[in-house]
Design an enzyme around this catalytic site. Structure first.
Site, PDB file in Angstrom:
ATOM      1  CG  HIS A 189      -0.625   0.363   2.487  1.00  0.00           C
ATOM      2  ND1 HIS A 189      -0.336  -0.553   3.471  1.00  0.00           N
ATOM      3  CD2 HIS A 189      -0.448   1.574   3.060  1.00  0.00           C
ATOM      4  CE1 HIS A 189      -0.003   0.076   4.575  1.00  0.00           C
ATOM      5  NE2 HIS A 189      -0.064   1.374   4.361  1.00  0.00           N
ATOM      6  CG  ASP A 228       0.264  -3.997   2.745  1.00  0.00           C
ATOM      7  OD1 ASP A 228       0.834  -3.518   1.751  1.00  0.00           O
ATOM      8  OD2 ASP A 228      -0.529  -3.356   3.452  1.00  0.00           O
ATOM      9  CB  SER A 239       2.630   1.783   6.495  1.00  0.00           C
ATOM     10  OG  SER A 239       1.364   1.434   6.941  1.00  0.00           O
TER      11      SER A 239
HETATM   12  N1  ARG Z   1      -4.933   0.675   7.691  1.00  0.00           N
HETATM   13  C1  ARG Z   1      -3.634   0.758   7.084  1.00  0.00           C
HETATM   14  C2  ARG Z   1      -3.126   2.202   7.168  1.00  0.00           C
HETATM   15  O1  ARG Z   1      -3.612   2.955   7.931  1.00  0.00           O
HETATM   16  C3  ARG Z   1      -3.635   0.246   5.693  1.00  0.00           C
HETATM   17  C4  ARG Z   1      -4.325   1.109   4.661  1.00  0.00           C
HETATM   18  C5  ARG Z   1      -4.237   0.608   3.256  1.00  0.00           C
HETATM   19  N2  ARG Z   1      -5.050  -0.561   3.030  1.00  0.00           N
HETATM   20  C6  ARG Z   1      -6.373  -0.527   2.710  1.00  0.00           C
HETATM   21  N3  ARG Z   1      -7.013  -1.658   2.575  1.00  0.00           N
HETATM   22  N4  ARG Z   1      -7.025   0.596   2.530  1.00  0.00           N
HETATM   23  O2  ARG Z   1      -2.555   2.837   6.331  1.00  0.00           O
HETATM   24  N1  GLU Z   2      -1.389   1.531   7.678  1.00  0.00           N
HETATM   25  C1  GLU Z   2      -0.748   2.545   8.457  1.00  0.00           C
HETATM   26  C2  GLU Z   2       0.263   3.342   7.644  1.00  0.00           C
HETATM   27  O1  GLU Z   2       0.116   3.491   6.453  1.00  0.00           O
HETATM   28  C3  GLU Z   2      -0.147   1.921   9.666  1.00  0.00           C
HETATM   29  C4  GLU Z   2      -1.261   1.532  10.514  1.00  0.00           C
HETATM   30  C5  GLU Z   2      -1.349   2.369  11.758  1.00  0.00           C
HETATM   31  O2  GLU Z   2      -1.928   3.468  11.721  1.00  0.00           O
HETATM   32  O3  GLU Z   2      -0.821   1.858  12.735  1.00  0.00           O
HETATM   33  O4  GLU Z   2       1.186   3.906   8.163  1.00  0.00           O
END
Ligand code: ARG
Ligand code: GLU
Length: 685
Positions: free
Chosen positions: A84, A206, A621
C-alpha cells in the site's frame, strides 16, 4: 479530601506510567531503554540501534515517499516496504497493456527495474539535540544551513519534542532514483482490501520491493541509466527461522502523529465531537460511493482508491472513539489532572497551567471544529476542490494559463463520476449547514439556499448550471460568472480565518501550544515514575514489545499467527477482495510449499501475518519488524481497529500492530513471482 487525592495520585500513576510496551523512543536516547529491552529478549547493544559514527541499524531504515517507512535488505540497495506504500508508484507505471497492480511485476534483471518519477527515499544521516544551541541564541536557519552545507542531497529540519521543551536536528540524505523491482498482484498485496483493513485475522501480503540507485560515488543523483545500486552502510539480515508467541519484537520506523499528553478536554473533543462528526459524514459519502460501485464496474474501479482512502480514516476513528470510551481515557485524565493540580497548587509557575490550557481550548475549539467540519463536508465534494483551485489560481493569483487548466483538471477530476459527486454534494451542503453554527455559514450560501428552497435544491442548481465540469479552458470572465466558482469564493474568509489549524492536532494548536510546553515540563517534574516519550512527529522511533495474541472478546482469544489456511477459507472468485491468483490455489492443492512449509495442527501450511504489541501509528507502514538478534522477521502494515486509540492512550492488553511475516514475503517472491534471485541477493540460501 487530601487523602482521596493522594490515593488517586498513586492509582493514576500506576495507570498511566508507561508500561514497558508503550512508547515510541528516540533512537539516539535508546541507551535509556536498553536495559528493559534486553530484559525482554533484545540481544544487541544501544549503539547497534543508533550511532552517527559507525554503521548501525538506523542506516538500514528509510523514509519511503512522503509517509511510509522502508528497509534495506541487501548490500545493493534492495528495499522492502508495504504494497500500500508502493501502490501509487505501481499504479503510475501501469497501463492497460501492463497492469502491474492486477498482475504484479517482477524485474528479471537490473535492466527491468522501473524508475518511478518523483519517488524519493530519505536516509537519516544523524539526529542531534540542539536545545542548548538554540537557547544560546543560534538561529534555526543557521543550524540547518550548516548541517546541509555542500552535501549532495542533504536536507535538514529541526523538530520540536515534548511540546517545545527540546529541539532535535534531523539531517537526511534524499535519493531520487528509486526503481520498482517487484510487487505481488493486488490479489495478494491487497488481499482482503477494505473489508479486512484494520482487522485481525488478516491475510494480506502487504509488501513491495524497490531499489535505490546512486551515482558512482554512492551519492544521490537524478535518474540516469548510468546510476548504480546504492550501497547502504547497513542492511537487515532476514531471518527465516520463524516466530513464537512471546518473542521480542522491535519496530524501527517513522510514526506520524500521536497526542498522548493532551488534556481530558481535548480527549473528550476527539471522542465525542470530532470523531462522531467525521464518521457520520464519511458514512454518508461511503454509502453513496458504494451504491454507485455496486451498479457499475467502471465506477467500482474509478472510485476504488478514493473509497479506500475515505474508509481508512472512517474505520480508524470508530475504533479510536470506542477505545477511548472503553478505557475511560477522559476520566482517567481528569483524575490525573486533579492530582497534578494539587501538586502544582503552591507553585506559581505551574498552578495556572490547566486553567490556561482550558481557556486556550475555549478560544480555539470553535475554529478548529469549523475547519474539520468544512474539510469533511464541503471539501469532500470533488468539484468543489476543483473549482476552488480554478478560483484560487486563475482568479485570485492569476498565475495559470488556459493550458494549465487541463493539468488542474487532470489532478482534481481524476476518475470522476459526476452523478456520484452531485449526490455527495446534496448531502454535504445540507450537513454543513445543519452542523455549522448559523453565524459562521457564509451569508451568500444562506441566501442561495433560501432562494432555492433547500440545500439539495441549491446543489442541483450548482450542477445544472456550472460549465467547469464539461468545458475547459474557460476564460477568467467565464470562471467569474460560474456559480460553482462563486460558491467556492464564499468560503474564502472561513478558509483563511481557520488556516492556522492546518496540519495541527490538539496539542499544538495556537493558544494552547505555549501552555503545553511548561505543562509537559511540570509533568516530568511531578510524575517521576512515568517514562515519558515525545509524541510521534514523523521522526525516527523505536517501539518494542513482543509477539502476542489478545482476547478480542470474552472467551475469544485471537492467536498471534495467521496462515494460508485462512487465505483459502476466505478465497472466493466472486468477491473482488478475496479472489486469490490461481497459482496460489494450485500450490495449495498440491501442498507444494517446499522449504516454506510450517506445521500447524499436524498439517503443512504457510505463515502469513502476525500480531505484536508494539506501539505504532500511521507512518509505521513498511517498518521493519526486528527480532532479538536484530534480524528482519516481518514488515509492519496495520493495527487492529480497536487499538487505534493508542494515538491518545496505549493499552498493552488490547493494542496490536499487524505485520506480514517475512516468510510469506519470501514464499510469494520465490513461488509466485519466480524471483528466487532476489532471495539469493538477500543472502538466503
Ligand atoms: N490501515 C492501514 C493504514 O492505515 C492500511 C491502509 C491501506 N489498506 C487498505 N485496505 N485501505 O494505512
Ligand atoms: N497503515 C498505516 C500506515 O500506512 C499503519 C497503521 C497504523 O496506523 O498503525 O502507516
Amino acid at each position: 479530601m487530601i487523602k482521596k487525592l493522594l490515593i488517586c495520585a498513586v492509582a493514576c500513576l500506576t495507570i498511566t506510567t508507561a508500561t514497558a510496551d508503550e512508547g515510541m523512543w528516540l533512537p539516539s536516547l535508546i541507551k535509556e531503554r536498553i536495559k528493559d529491552m534486553r530484559k525482554k529478549g533484545f540481544k544487541l547493544k544501544a549503539k547497534d540501534i543508533y550511532s552517527d559514527r559507525k554503521a548501525s541499524l538506523k542506516d538500514a531504515v528509510v523514509q519511503f515517499g512522503g509517509g511510509c517507512t522502508g528497509e534495506f535488505v541487501s548490500p545493493e540497495g534492495l528495499l522492502l516496504t508495504n504494497h500500500h506504500c508502493g501502490y501509487g508508484s505501481i499504479q503510475k507505471l501501469s497501463s492497460v497493456e501492463h497492469d502491474y497492480l492486477t498482475d504484479g511485476y517482477w524485474a528479471k534483471s537490473r535492466e527491468e527495474e522501473l524508475h518511478v518519477p518523483g519517488l524519493t527515499v530519505s536516509l537519516l544521516v544523524k539526529m542531534e539535540d540542539v536545545t542548548d544551541r538554540l537557547a544560546a541564541g543560534e538561529q534555526k536557519s543557521d543550524i540547518i544551513a550548516e548541517a546541509v552545507k555542500q552535501r549532495k542531497g542533504y536536507r535538514a529540519s529541526i523538530e520540536s519534542m515534548y511540546y517545545g521543551n527540546q529541539h532535535y536536528l534531523f539531517v537526511y540524505c534524499t535519493y531520487r532514483d528509486v526503481r520498482l523491482v517487484g510487487a505481488p498482484p493486488s490479489s495478494i498485496g491487497k488481499f482482503g482490501g477494505d473489508t479486512d483493513n484494520w482487522i485481525w485475522p488478516r491475510h494480506t501480503g502487504d509488501f513491495s520491493v524497490f531499489r535505490v540507485y546512486a551515482d558512482a560515488n554512492n551519492e544521490p543523483a537524478e535518474y540516469s541509466k548510468d546510476n548504480v545500486p546504492y550501497r547502504p552502510k547497513r542492511h537487515f539480515k532476514v531471518s527465516t527461522k520463524g516466530i513464537e508467541e512471546g518473542d521480542f519484537t522491535m519496530i524501527y520506523g517513522f510514526p506520524g502523529n500521536t497526542q498522548e499528553f493532551i488534556t481530558a478536554e481535548a480527549a473528550l473533543y476527539v471522542e465525542h465531537v470530532s470523531n462522531p462528526m467525521k464518521i457520520a459524514l464519511r458514512t454518508t459519502r461511503l454509502n453513496i460511493i458504494t451504491e454507485a460501485q455496486a451498479k457499475d464496474a467502471a465506477t467500482r474501479i474509478a472510485y476504488a482508491a478514493k473509497h479506500a482512502g475515505i474508509a481508512n480514516g472512517w474505520k480508524k476513528w470508530q475504533g479510536e472513539t470506542l477505545g477511548l470510551t472503553r478505557l475511560g481515557t477522559a476520566d482517567k485524565k481528569l483524575d490525573y489532572e486533579r492530582a497534578f493540580a494539587a501538586w502544582a497548587a503552591d507553585k506559581p509557575e505551574y498552578a495556572h497551567l490547566l486553567d490556561s490550557i482550558q481557556a486556550g481550548y475555549e478560544k480555539v475549539m470553535p475554529g478548529y471544529y469549523m475547519r474539520e467540519l468544512f474539510n469533511e463536508s464541503i471539501y469532500g465534494i470533488e468539484a468543489f476542490a476543483y473549482a476552488f483551485q480554478l478560483y484560487n489560481r486563475c482568479l485570485i493569483n492569476n498565475e495559470v494559463t488556459a493550458d494549465d487548466q487541463a493539468e488542474i483538471r487532470r489532478k482534481y477530476l481524476k476518475d470522476y463520476n459526476v452523478q456520484v459527486d452531485h449526490a455527495i454534494a446534496r448531502e454535504m451542503i445540507r450537513e454543513f449547514v445543519e452542523r455549522m453554527p448559523k453565524e459562521n455559514i457564509p451569508q451568500q450560501l444562506t441566501q442561495a439556499i433560501d432562494e432555492c428552497g433547500s440545500a439539495e435544491a441549491f446543489a442541483d442548481k450548482l450542477y445544472a448550471t456550472t460549465r467547469i465540469l464539461n468545458e475547459y479552458p474557460l476564460t477568467n470572465k467565464e470562471l467569474e460568472e460560474d456559480l460553482f466558482v462563486q460558491f467556492t469564493s464564499w468560503f474564502l474568509p472561513l478558509i483563511i480565518q481557520n488556516s492556522e489549524y492546518a496540519y495541527r492536532n490538539l496539542s499544538n494548536v495556537p493558544t494552547v501550544e505555549n501552555w503545553y510546553k511548561p505543562y509537559m515540563q511540570a509533568l516530568r517534574e511531578w510524575d517521576t515514575e512515568r517514562a515519558f516519550y515525545p509524541d510521534a512527529n514523523f521522526t525516527l522511533r523505536v517501539a518494542y514489545g513482543s509477539i502476542k495474541g489478545y482476547e478480542n472478546a470474552d472467551g475469544e482469544y485471537h492467536t498471534h499467527l495467521s496462515t494460508l489456511e485462512g487465505v483459502m477459507a476466505k478465497d472466493n472468485p466472486e468477491v473482488y477482495d478475496y479472489n486469490i491468483p490461481q497459482v496460489l490455489r494450485d500450490i495449495y492443492v498440491r501442498k507444494d510449499y517446499g522449504r516454506w512449509a510450517i506445521e500447524k495442527n499436524g498439517k503443512p501450511t504457510i505463515p502469513v501475518c502476525f500480531l505484536a504489541n508494539n506501539h505504532t501509528s500511521g507512518g509505521n507502514s513498511g517498518s521493519p519488524v526486528i527480532n532479538g538478534k536484530g534480524e528482519l522477521i516481518g514488515i509492519n502494515f496495520d493495527r487492529t481497529w480497536r487499538s487505534t486509540m493508542s494515538d491518545i492512550e496505549f493499552d498493552p492488553e488490547i493494542c496490536r500492530n499487524i505485520s506480514v511475516d517475512i516468510r510469506f514475503v519470501l514464499f510469494v517472491m520465490d513461488r509466485i513471482g519466480g524471483a528466487g534471485y532476489l532471495l539469493e541477493e538477500m543472502g538466503i540460501k
